[in-house]
Design a protein around this motif. Structure first.
Motif, PDB file in Angstrom:
ATOM      1  N   ARG A  89      -6.679  -6.854 -13.860  1.00 28.37           N
ATOM      2  CA  ARG A  89      -5.350  -7.210 -13.331  1.00 28.37           C
ATOM      3  C   ARG A  89      -4.745  -6.085 -12.502  1.00 28.37           C
ATOM      4  N   ILE A  90      -5.013  -4.830 -12.857  1.00 28.83           N
ATOM      5  CA  ILE A  90      -4.279  -3.734 -12.217  1.00 28.83           C
ATOM      6  C   ILE A  90      -5.078  -2.980 -11.161  1.00 28.83           C
ATOM      7  N   LEU A  91      -6.426  -3.098 -11.172  1.00 27.53           N
ATOM      8  CA  LEU A  91      -7.230  -2.312 -10.250  1.00 27.53           C
ATOM      9  C   LEU A  91      -7.511  -3.060  -8.956  1.00 27.53           C
ATOM     10  N   ALA A  92      -7.545  -2.316  -7.867  1.00 27.67           N
ATOM     11  CA  ALA A  92      -7.992  -2.873  -6.593  1.00 27.67           C
ATOM     12  C   ALA A  92      -9.515  -2.907  -6.609  1.00 27.67           C
ATOM     13  N   ASP A  93     -10.085  -3.949  -6.015  1.00 23.44           N
ATOM     14  CA  ASP A  93     -11.542  -4.053  -5.955  1.00 23.44           C
ATOM     15  C   ASP A  93     -12.093  -2.993  -5.007  1.00 23.44           C
ATOM     16  N   PRO A  94     -13.183  -2.334  -5.375  1.00 23.13           N
ATOM     17  CA  PRO A  94     -13.780  -1.360  -4.455  1.00 23.13           C
ATOM     18  C   PRO A  94     -14.906  -2.002  -3.656  1.00 23.13           C
ATOM     19  N   PRO A  95     -14.916  -1.991  -2.317  1.00 28.76           N
ATOM     20  CA  PRO A  95     -13.774  -1.586  -1.496  1.00 28.76           C
ATOM     21  C   PRO A  95     -12.702  -2.653  -1.520  1.00 28.76           C
ATOM     22  N   PRO A  96     -11.427  -2.253  -1.483  1.00 31.30           N
ATOM     23  CA  PRO A  96     -10.352  -3.243  -1.585  1.00 31.30           C
ATOM     24  C   PRO A  96     -10.353  -4.201  -0.411  1.00 31.30           C
ATOM     25  N   GLU A  97     -10.022  -5.458  -0.702  1.00 35.82           N
ATOM     26  CA  GLU A  97      -9.929  -6.476   0.325  1.00 35.82           C
ATOM     27  C   GLU A  97      -8.470  -6.909   0.464  1.00 35.82           C
ATOM     28  N   ALA A  98      -8.097  -7.316   1.622  1.00 37.47           N
ATOM     29  CA  ALA A  98      -6.720  -7.764   1.855  1.00 37.47           C
ATOM     30  C   ALA A  98      -6.426  -8.983   0.974  1.00 37.47           C
ATOM     31  N   PRO A  99      -5.201  -9.108   0.379  1.00 42.98           N
ATOM     32  CA  PRO A  99      -4.108  -8.167   0.565  1.00 42.98           C
ATOM     33  C   PRO A  99      -4.159  -6.964  -0.368  1.00 42.98           C
ATOM     34  N   ASP A 100      -5.145  -6.901  -1.286  1.00 41.46           N
ATOM     35  CA  ASP A 100      -5.185  -5.818  -2.248  1.00 41.46           C
ATOM     36  C   ASP A 100      -5.309  -4.459  -1.578  1.00 41.46           C
ATOM     37  N   GLY A 101      -6.043  -4.406  -0.444  1.00 36.91           N
ATOM     38  CA  GLY A 101      -6.237  -3.127   0.226  1.00 36.91           C
ATOM     39  C   GLY A 101      -4.921  -2.520   0.652  1.00 36.91           C
ATOM     40  N   ALA A 102      -4.054  -3.311   1.263  1.00 37.27           N
ATOM     41  CA  ALA A 102      -2.752  -2.812   1.696  1.00 37.27           C
ATOM     42  C   ALA A 102      -1.890  -2.420   0.504  1.00 37.27           C
ATOM     43  N   ILE A 103      -1.961  -3.210  -0.548  1.00 37.47           N
ATOM     44  CA  ILE A 103      -1.149  -2.918  -1.732  1.00 37.47           C
ATOM     45  C   ILE A 103      -1.622  -1.639  -2.404  1.00 37.47           C
ATOM     46  N   ALA A 104      -2.956  -1.478  -2.554  1.00 34.75           N
ATOM     47  CA  ALA A 104      -3.493  -0.266  -3.174  1.00 34.75           C
ATOM     48  C   ALA A 104      -3.102   0.965  -2.369  1.00 34.75           C
ATOM     49  N   THR A 105      -3.145   0.848  -1.056  1.00 43.10           N
ATOM     50  CA  THR A 105      -2.759   1.966  -0.198  1.00 43.10           C
ATOM     51  C   THR A 105      -1.287   2.293  -0.384  1.00 43.10           C
ATOM     52  N   ALA A 106      -0.446   1.253  -0.461  1.00 41.07           N
ATOM     53  CA  ALA A 106       0.987   1.464  -0.653  1.00 41.07           C
ATOM     54  C   ALA A 106       1.271   2.107  -2.008  1.00 41.07           C
ATOM     55  N   VAL A 107       0.558   1.672  -3.052  1.00 39.35           N
ATOM     56  CA  VAL A 107       0.749   2.252  -4.383  1.00 39.35           C
ATOM     57  C   VAL A 107       0.351   3.722  -4.377  1.00 39.35           C
ATOM     58  N   ALA A 108      -0.782   4.027  -3.708  1.00 46.30           N
ATOM     59  CA  ALA A 108      -1.242   5.418  -3.643  1.00 46.30           C
ATOM     60  C   ALA A 108      -0.237   6.284  -2.890  1.00 46.30           C
ATOM     61  N   LEU A 109       0.271   5.787  -1.761  1.00 50.36           N
ATOM     62  CA  LEU A 109       1.250   6.552  -0.989  1.00 50.36           C
ATOM     63  C   LEU A 109       2.549   6.712  -1.770  1.00 50.36           C
ATOM     64  N   ARG A 110       2.926   5.675  -2.526  1.00 50.80           N
ATOM     65  CA  ARG A 110       4.138   5.749  -3.361  1.00 50.80           C
ATOM     66  C   ARG A 110       3.999   6.853  -4.398  1.00 50.80           C
ATOM     67  N   ALA A 111       2.797   7.008  -4.951  1.00 49.67           N
ATOM     68  CA  ALA A 111       2.568   8.051  -5.954  1.00 49.67           C
ATOM     69  C   ALA A 111       2.682   9.443  -5.351  1.00 49.67           C
ATOM     70  N   LEU A 112       2.320   9.569  -4.078  1.00 51.55           N
ATOM     71  CA  LEU A 112       2.324  10.874  -3.411  1.00 51.55           C
ATOM     72  C   LEU A 112       3.638  11.164  -2.689  1.00 51.55           C
ATOM     73  N   ALA A 113       4.501  10.165  -2.538  1.00 50.73           N
ATOM     74  CA  ALA A 113       5.720  10.307  -1.741  1.00 50.73           C
ATOM     75  C   ALA A 113       6.578  11.511  -2.129  1.00 50.73           C
ATOM     76  N   PRO A 114       6.783  11.793  -3.434  1.00 51.91           N
ATOM     77  CA  PRO A 114       7.632  12.949  -3.780  1.00 51.91           C
ATOM     78  C   PRO A 114       7.085  14.283  -3.279  1.00 51.91           C
ATOM     79  N   GLN A 115       5.799  14.340  -2.951  1.00 50.59           N
ATOM     80  CA  GLN A 115       5.188  15.590  -2.489  1.00 50.59           C
ATOM     81  C   GLN A 115       5.223  15.744  -0.972  1.00 50.59           C
ATOM     82  N   LEU A 116       5.718  14.759  -0.260  1.00 50.14           N
ATOM     83  CA  LEU A 116       5.718  14.796   1.204  1.00 50.14           C
ATOM     84  C   LEU A 116       6.917  15.608   1.694  1.00 50.14           C
ATOM     85  N   ARG A 117       6.814  16.929   1.605  1.00 44.07           N
ATOM     86  CA  ARG A 117       7.927  17.806   1.953  1.00 44.07           C
ATOM     87  C   ARG A 117       8.192  17.865   3.448  1.00 44.07           C
TER      88      ARG A 117
END
Length: 250
Positions: free
Chosen positions: A186-214
């Motif tokens: 339910r929670i993992l993106a398929d490797p390699p992710p396919e749309a729409p999961d690919g875009a969502i996985a990328t957004a989740v990853a960027l969301r996790a890193l957002a506080p570090q984007l100084r």
């Protein structure tokens, strides 16, 4: 030699923990604990108030010891760059084993009121959040981090409760792993992710890193987080809009 208040308290907690582990909550009587700890019964009331206070202290002690070990393992896994999915699976198995080995403590800490007041329970959840965050930064997650944490937490409690309610000789040893794989599906993106999961996985990853984007200002990071949350929290609505005839012309 006169024991300090801390030593006396520790002796009582250890005595009660032994009785709880060996015979369950019913064995944790004031008289039994006092005899095993080598103290007078009034000492227990003075330090813990009543039996419930003592049980809370015992559950917290056992859970805190387990959580401390979990914290050390996640720190080691992060430092050694262990695959976050392997680390999560190993932690899940340890959690199931702990619940089955400590049924009385598990039942005490399954009480919502006790959980809310338990520092060890809060720390345990924070450690799970750290493991999920590692999955997110690796681009493996297709749901928001809090949702993934809630799913795994709920599945763990349900799995342990089900196994404890089943006679030991009838327990399915594969249930824990099967439940983990169901949640991961339910929670993992398929490797390699396919749309729409690919875009969502990328957004989740960027969301996790957002506080570090100084390179971004505080207000820019906040706006980015709002956009990413919108993407990760409403994928079904976004897909529905994209599929609506004529939506591209709006």
């Amino acid at each position: 030699m006169v024991k300090s208040r801390a030593d006396t308290r520790a002796a009582i907690v250890h005595a009660a923990a032994w009785l709880l582990r060996e015979s369950g909550p019913g064995a944790v009587t004031t008289r039994g604990v006092a005899e095993r700890a080598g103290v007078q019964a009034p000492t227990i009331y003075r330090l813990f108030g009543d039996k419930d206070g003592l049980l809370d202290a015992v559950a917290e002690h056992v859970m805190a010891t387990f959580v401390s070990d979990k914290a050390a393992r996640v720190a080691a896994a992060t430092a050694a760059d262990v695959d976050p999915l392997d680390d999560l699976r190993a932690s899940w198995r340890k959690q199931i084993e702990f619940g089955l080995a400590n049924p009385a403590v598990f039942r005490l800490l399954s009480d919502p009121e006790r959980v809310l007041g338990s520092p060890a329970a809060r720390t345990g959840r924070q450690i799970l959040e750290t493991r999920i965050h590692r999955l997110a930064t690796a681009g493996r997650l297709r749901v928001p981090e809090p949702h993934a944490v809630d799913l795994i937490h709920a599945a763990g409690i349900g799995t342990i409760q089900t196994l404890l309610a089943t006679p030991q000789e009838r327990r399915d040893p594969r249930l824990g792993d099967a439940m983990m794989e169901a949640v991961l599906g339910r929670i993992l993106a398929d490797p390699p992710p396919e749309a729409p999961d690919g875009a969502i996985a990328t957004a989740v990853a960027l969301r996790a890193l957002a506080p570090q984007l100084r390179v971004l200002s505080d207000s820019e990071r906040q706006l980015l987080v709002e956009w990413l949350d919108r993407i990760t929290e409403t994928p079904a609505r976004a897909a529905q809009v994209a599929e609506t005839p004529g939506s591209a012309n709006r």
